[in-house]
Write a protein that holds these residues in place. Sequence first.
Motif, PDB file in Angstrom:
ATOM      1  N   MET A   1      31.867 -22.716 -19.728  1.00  9.69           N
ATOM      2  CA  MET A   1      31.178 -22.633 -18.383  1.00  9.69           C
ATOM      3  C   MET A   1      29.520 -23.115 -19.873  1.00  9.69           C
ATOM      4  SD  MET A   1      29.930 -20.018 -16.395  1.00  9.69           S
ATOM      5  CE  MET A   1      27.685 -19.603 -16.477  1.00  9.69           C
ATOM      6  N   GLU A   2      28.928 -23.683 -19.637  1.00 13.20           N
ATOM      7  CA  GLU A   2      27.677 -24.058 -20.285  1.00 13.20           C
ATOM      8  C   GLU A   2      26.533 -23.642 -19.090  1.00 13.20           C
ATOM      9  OE1 GLU A   2      26.703 -28.096 -22.244  1.00 13.20           O
ATOM     10  OE2 GLU A   2      25.178 -27.975 -20.664  1.00 13.20           O
ATOM     11  N   THR A   3      25.770 -22.882 -19.874  1.00 16.93           N
ATOM     12  CA  THR A   3      24.806 -21.362 -18.980  1.00 16.93           C
ATOM     13  C   THR A   3      23.531 -22.832 -19.224  1.00 16.93           C
ATOM     14  OG1 THR A   3      24.695 -19.527 -20.885  1.00 16.93           O
ATOM     15  CG2 THR A   3      26.057 -19.569 -19.371  1.00 16.93           C
ATOM     16  N   TRP A   4      23.153 -23.858 -20.493  1.00 16.16           N
ATOM     17  CA  TRP A   4      22.069 -23.737 -21.063  1.00 16.16           C
ATOM     18  C   TRP A   4      21.862 -25.342 -21.498  1.00 16.16           C
ATOM     19  CZ3 TRP A   4      17.292 -24.712 -19.646  1.00 16.16           C
ATOM     20  CH2 TRP A   4      16.023 -25.132 -20.577  1.00 16.16           C
ATOM     21  N   ASN A   5      21.042 -25.958 -21.102  1.00 17.03           N
ATOM     22  CA  ASN A   5      21.590 -27.423 -21.998  1.00 17.03           C
ATOM     23  C   ASN A   5      20.217 -28.122 -21.737  1.00 17.03           C
ATOM     24  OD1 ASN A   5      21.026 -30.227 -22.435  1.00 17.03           O
ATOM     25  ND2 ASN A   5      23.468 -29.458 -22.723  1.00 17.03           N
ATOM     26  N   ARG A   6      18.835 -27.746 -22.839  1.00 17.26           N
ATOM     27  CA  ARG A   6      17.722 -28.161 -22.366  1.00 17.26           C
ATOM     28  C   ARG A   6      18.187 -29.324 -21.976  1.00 17.26           C
ATOM     29  NH1 ARG A   6      12.964 -27.781 -27.008  1.00 17.26           N
ATOM     30  NH2 ARG A   6      11.277 -28.538 -26.127  1.00 17.26           N
ATOM     31  N   ARG A   7      18.191 -30.343 -22.246  1.00 19.31           N
ATOM     32  CA  ARG A   7      18.604 -31.661 -21.782  1.00 19.31           C
ATOM     33  C   ARG A   7      18.337 -31.912 -21.054  1.00 19.31           C
ATOM     34  NH1 ARG A   7      21.147 -35.607 -26.511  1.00 19.31           N
ATOM     35  NH2 ARG A   7      22.369 -33.494 -26.561  1.00 19.31           N
ATOM     36  N   ALA A   8      20.043 -31.423 -20.390  1.00 19.90           N
ATOM     37  CA  ALA A   8      20.460 -31.385 -19.415  1.00 19.90           C
ATOM     38  C   ALA A   8      19.570 -31.302 -18.128  1.00 19.90           C
ATOM     39  CB  ALA A   8      21.984 -31.241 -19.194  1.00 19.90           C
ATOM     40  N   PHE A   9      18.998 -29.670 -18.005  1.00 16.52           N
ATOM     41  CA  PHE A   9      17.897 -29.261 -17.454  1.00 16.52           C
ATOM     42  C   PHE A   9      16.892 -30.362 -16.734  1.00 16.52           C
ATOM     43  CE2 PHE A   9      14.777 -26.211 -16.512  1.00 16.52           C
ATOM     44  CZ  PHE A   9      15.733 -25.564 -15.268  1.00 16.52           C
ATOM     45  N   ALA A  10      16.186 -30.904 -18.428  1.00 14.13           N
ATOM     46  CA  ALA A  10      15.241 -31.369 -18.183  1.00 14.13           C
ATOM     47  C   ALA A  10      15.583 -32.801 -17.708  1.00 14.13           C
ATOM     48  CB  ALA A  10      14.776 -32.178 -19.511  1.00 14.13           C
ATOM     49  N   ALA A  11      16.211 -33.410 -17.174  1.00 16.58           N
ATOM     50  CA  ALA A  11      16.605 -34.101 -16.865  1.00 16.58           C
ATOM     51  C   ALA A  11      17.104 -34.239 -15.224  1.00 16.58           C
ATOM     52  CB  ALA A  11      17.926 -35.871 -17.051  1.00 16.58           C
ATOM     53  N   ALA A  12      17.762 -33.320 -14.417  1.00 15.65           N
ATOM     54  CA  ALA A  12      18.090 -32.843 -13.578  1.00 15.65           C
ATOM     55  C   ALA A  12      17.040 -32.202 -12.760  1.00 15.65           C
ATOM     56  CB  ALA A  12      18.936 -31.726 -13.464  1.00 15.65           C
ATOM     57  N   SER A  13      15.664 -31.325 -13.675  1.00 18.46           N
ATOM     58  CA  SER A  13      15.477 -30.663 -12.543  1.00 18.46           C
ATOM     59  C   SER A  13      13.417 -31.571 -13.101  1.00 18.46           C
ATOM     60  CB  SER A  13      14.712 -29.345 -13.050  1.00 18.46           C
ATOM     61  OG  SER A  13      14.743 -29.539 -14.973  1.00 18.46           O
ATOM     62  N   GLY A  14      13.165 -32.175 -14.404  1.00  9.82           N
ATOM     63  CA  GLY A  14      11.893 -32.536 -15.285  1.00  9.82           C
ATOM     64  C   GLY A  14      11.666 -31.804 -15.809  1.00  9.82           C
ATOM     65  N   ILE A  15      11.655 -30.650 -15.326  1.00  7.99           N
ATOM     66  CA  ILE A  15      11.221 -28.840 -16.609  1.00  7.99           C
ATOM     67  C   ILE A  15      11.609 -28.969 -18.012  1.00  7.99           C
ATOM     68  CG2 ILE A  15      11.090 -27.163 -17.184  1.00  7.99           C
ATOM     69  CD1 ILE A  15      10.854 -27.052 -13.782  1.00  7.99           C
ATOM     70  N   ASP A  16      11.110 -28.973 -19.329  1.00  2.00           N
ATOM     71  CA  ASP A  16      11.825 -28.585 -20.409  1.00  2.00           C
ATOM     72  C   ASP A  16      11.463 -28.044 -20.897  1.00  2.00           C
ATOM     73  OD1 ASP A  16      12.655 -29.706 -22.368  1.00  2.00           O
ATOM     74  OD2 ASP A  16      11.052 -31.044 -23.075  1.00  2.00           O
ATOM     75  N   LEU A  17      11.620 -26.810 -21.050  1.00  2.00           N
ATOM     76  CA  LEU A  17      11.037 -25.447 -21.512  1.00  2.00           C
ATOM     77  C   LEU A  17      11.684 -25.186 -23.208  1.00  2.00           C
ATOM     78  CD1 LEU A  17      11.812 -23.222 -18.247  1.00  2.00           C
ATOM     79  CD2 LEU A  17       9.886 -24.358 -19.309  1.00  2.00           C
ATOM     80  N   ASP A  18      11.760 -24.667 -23.639  1.00  2.00           N
ATOM     81  CA  ASP A  18      11.934 -24.288 -24.733  1.00  2.00           C
ATOM     82  C   ASP A  18      11.774 -22.426 -25.188  1.00  2.00           C
ATOM     83  OD1 ASP A  18      12.452 -24.064 -27.460  1.00  2.00           O
ATOM     84  OD2 ASP A  18      10.595 -24.082 -28.301  1.00  2.00           O
ATOM     85  N   PHE A  19      13.370 -22.174 -24.773  1.00  2.00           N
ATOM     86  CA  PHE A  19      13.495 -20.882 -24.959  1.00  2.00           C
ATOM     87  C   PHE A  19      14.008 -20.250 -25.967  1.00  2.00           C
ATOM     88  CE2 PHE A  19      15.750 -22.329 -20.591  1.00  2.00           C
ATOM     89  CZ  PHE A  19      14.474 -21.523 -19.970  1.00  2.00           C
ATOM     90  N   VAL A  20      12.267 -19.273 -26.625  1.00  2.00           N
ATOM     91  CA  VAL A  20      12.624 -18.460 -27.537  1.00  2.00           C
ATOM     92  C   VAL A  20      13.813 -17.067 -27.871  1.00  2.00           C
ATOM     93  CG1 VAL A  20      10.632 -19.727 -28.326  1.00  2.00           C
ATOM     94  CG2 VAL A  20      10.801 -17.448 -27.294  1.00  2.00           C
ATOM     95  N   GLN A  21      13.296 -16.566 -26.814  1.00  2.00           N
ATOM     96  CA  GLN A  21      14.569 -15.235 -27.295  1.00  2.00           C
ATOM     97  C   GLN A  21      15.739 -14.903 -25.723  1.00  2.00           C
ATOM     98  OE1 GLN A  21      11.254 -12.022 -27.591  1.00  2.00           O
ATOM     99  NE2 GLN A  21      12.278 -10.513 -25.988  1.00  2.00           N
ATOM    100  N   ASP A  22      16.791 -14.091 -26.826  1.00  2.00           N
ATOM    101  CA  ASP A  22      17.175 -13.515 -25.165  1.00  2.00           C
ATOM    102  C   ASP A  22      17.473 -12.008 -24.630  1.00  2.00           C
ATOM    103  OD1 ASP A  22      17.908 -16.322 -24.853  1.00  2.00           O
ATOM    104  OD2 ASP A  22      20.292 -16.411 -25.417  1.00  2.00           O
TER     105      ASP A  22
END
Length: 164
Positions: A1-22
């Motif tokens: 299961m892919e839980t995070w993909n920056r490019r796919a999330f930005a394409a689907a929502s228009g939101i481009d985030l840079d996560f720095v910590q889990d």
Amino acid sequence: METWNRRAFAAASGIDLDFVQDNQSLSVSTGTVRGLHFQSPPCAQDKLIRVLAGTILDVAVDIRQGSPSFGRWVAAELSAKNRQQLLVPIGFAHGFVTLEPDTIVAYKVSNHYSKENDLGIRWNDPDIAVDWPLPPSGAVLSEKDAALPFLRDISPLFTWRAAL
């Protein structure tokens, strides 16, 4: 299961985030309430929440001054079984209650943790009135969360701006 993909999330929502910590937390008892937490500027954080084991009711409260939804909350049930995630943007306080024992919550954040900027609002603030589904024994709280102030006692830290 892919839980995070920056490019796919930005394409689907228009939101481009840079996560720095889990981050990850374990709550042993059903009815454990964590929150309502947030980091103040300049260390404010977007959070992407998911559950690895168990189930939570995840809550976000709008704390942006001037927002039409200021002080209102939204909630979503997140579980390891339903594999849903919730994005809590900057300007919202975040908390959850565990609905099962031994619940593990994971979340990505867009800024590093800062003890000096670690703030929160009391989970049972009557002005917010979150409808927490608690067991008859009540909420299990940390000392820190039990002592958090009410929203009305916090200086404005975030300002709402209407989209153009």
